[in-house]
Write an enzyme that holds these catalytic residues in place. Sequence first.
Site, short mmCIF file in Angstrom:
data_model
loop_
_atom_site.label_atom_id
_atom_site.label_comp_id
_atom_site.label_asym_id
_atom_site.label_seq_id
_atom_site.Cartn_x
_atom_site.Cartn_y
_atom_site.Cartn_z
N HIS A 57 0.85 -1.20 0.00
CA HIS A 57 0.00 0.00 0.00
C HIS A 57 0.88 1.24 0.00
O HIS A 57 2.11 1.15 0.09
CB HIS A 57 -1.02 -0.01 1.15
CG HIS A 57 -0.43 0.06 2.54
ND1 HIS A 57 0.39 -0.93 3.06
CD2 HIS A 57 -0.56 0.99 3.54
CE1 HIS A 57 0.72 -0.62 4.31
NE2 HIS A 57 0.17 0.55 4.61
N HIS A 59 1.30 3.95 1.97
CA HIS A 59 1.81 4.69 3.13
C HIS A 59 3.34 4.81 3.06
O HIS A 59 4.04 3.89 2.64
CB HIS A 59 1.40 4.00 4.44
CG HIS A 59 -0.03 4.23 4.81
ND1 HIS A 59 -0.71 3.46 5.71
CD2 HIS A 59 -0.90 5.19 4.39
CE1 HIS A 59 -1.94 3.91 5.84
NE2 HIS A 59 -2.10 4.96 5.04
N ASP A 61 5.69 4.61 5.12
CA ASP A 61 6.52 3.57 5.77
C ASP A 61 6.44 2.24 5.01
O ASP A 61 6.98 1.22 5.47
CB ASP A 61 6.13 3.39 7.25
CG ASP A 61 4.72 2.87 7.44
OD1 ASP A 61 3.79 3.39 6.80
OD2 ASP A 61 4.54 1.92 8.25
N HIS A 62 5.81 2.26 3.82
CA HIS A 62 5.75 1.06 2.97
C HIS A 62 6.26 1.31 1.54
O HIS A 62 6.73 0.39 0.89
CB HIS A 62 4.32 0.51 2.93
CG HIS A 62 3.89 0.03 4.28
ND1 HIS A 62 3.96 -1.29 4.66
CD2 HIS A 62 3.46 0.72 5.37
CE1 HIS A 62 3.57 -1.39 5.94
NE2 HIS A 62 3.27 -0.19 6.38
N HIS A 115 -7.46 -0.94 5.47
CA HIS A 115 -6.44 -0.04 6.04
C HIS A 115 -6.24 1.13 5.09
O HIS A 115 -6.28 2.29 5.48
CB HIS A 115 -5.16 -0.84 6.26
CG HIS A 115 -4.00 -0.04 6.76
ND1 HIS A 115 -3.97 0.51 8.03
CD2 HIS A 115 -2.83 0.31 6.18
CE1 HIS A 115 -2.82 1.17 8.19
NE2 HIS A 115 -2.11 1.06 7.09
N ASP A 134 -0.19 -4.10 6.22
CA ASP A 134 -0.86 -3.61 7.42
C ASP A 134 -2.32 -4.06 7.47
O ASP A 134 -3.17 -3.38 8.06
CB ASP A 134 -0.82 -2.07 7.46
CG ASP A 134 0.56 -1.53 7.78
OD1 ASP A 134 1.48 -2.32 8.04
OD2 ASP A 134 0.73 -0.29 7.75
N HIS A 172 4.51 -4.86 10.89
CA HIS A 172 4.90 -4.12 12.10
C HIS A 172 5.03 -5.05 13.29
O HIS A 172 4.33 -6.07 13.38
CB HIS A 172 3.85 -3.05 12.45
CG HIS A 172 3.81 -1.89 11.52
ND1 HIS A 172 4.57 -0.75 11.70
CD2 HIS A 172 3.11 -1.69 10.38
CE1 HIS A 172 4.33 0.11 10.71
NE2 HIS A 172 3.44 -0.43 9.89
FE FE Z 1 2.60 0.59 8.15
ZN ZN Z 2 0.06 1.49 6.64
#
Ligand code: FE
Ligand code: ZN
Length: 255
Positions: A57, A59, A61-62, A115, A134, A172
Site C-alpha cells: 500500500h 503509506h 513507511d511502505h 487499512h 498492514d 509491524h
Molecule cells: Fe505501516
Molecule cells: Zn500502513
Amino acid sequence: MSAIEVHMFPCLSDNYGFLVHDPSSGETAAIDTPDADKIMAEAEAKGWTITQIWNTHWHPDHAGGNQKIKDATGCMIIGPAGEEEKIPGLDRAVCQDSLVNLGTHTARVLDVPGHTSGHIAFYMEDQATAFVGDTLFALGCGRLFEGTPAQMWESLSQIRALPDNTTIYCAHEYTAANARFALTIEPENPELQAYADRVTELRSRDEPTVPTTLRRELEANPFLRADDPALQTAMGHPGDAVETFAEIRRRKDNF
Ligand code: FE
Ligand code: ZN
C-alpha cells in the site's frame, strides 16, 4: 523447485523489512520499502541484488523508499492498481488474482482494502507464505484509515480462507500491545493466554513475534474471530460478524 529465502529485519521504529530471495534465479524482491538505505545494506550483506519491489500500500513507511532503491538498482516496482498514483516509481499495477513471478515462484495478489482503499497482499501458495502488509497483524489488524468495517472483514475473510499452515509476514511489531488488548476481548481464551505469554517472553529478549501462522491467529486474534458466536454475544451483536468486527476495532481504536 528450491525454496525461497525470506530475510526479515527491523526498519524505522516498528516496521519490518523483508527481502525474498529465489536462489535458483537470483531474483530478490523487497516487500515494501520502509527504509531504502537499511534495505539495500541488508541486501548487500546477503550478497543479493534487489530486482523487484512489491508494495502492499501507499503509506510512506511502505513505499517511501521506492525511488531510492529503484534509482540504485533499476528494479521493477509492482504495487496496487487501486493506489497507482500514490506509489512512487510504479511499473506494474496489480489487483485481485494478478500473478507476480519471482524466478520460478509465483505470488498471487489478493485485494484486501480497509487499512487503505487499494491495499493488497502477496500470497505465495507453493511456499505457504503470505505478505499481508498492514491488513493483518499478529493478534491485531490494521486501522481503518480508508475503508469500512465491512470491507476489512471481507479482506480478513479472504486471508482467513488460506490454508491454516500459511506463514503470515505482517509489516509491524505491534504484538505486545495487541496481546494486551486481545486479552480484554477474550480473557478466557486459553490459546490467546498462551500466545500472550509467548509474546511477553519473546519481547523480553527483544526477539520478533513475526512471522506468525494463520492457525495461531485463527485461535487467538480477536479480529479474525468475529464470526465466533460467543464473541458476537459478548460484543452485543449476536449473529453479526461485521458489527462484531466493527465493535472490536472501535474498542482497539480507543484502547
Ligand atoms: Fe505501516
Ligand atoms: Zn500502513
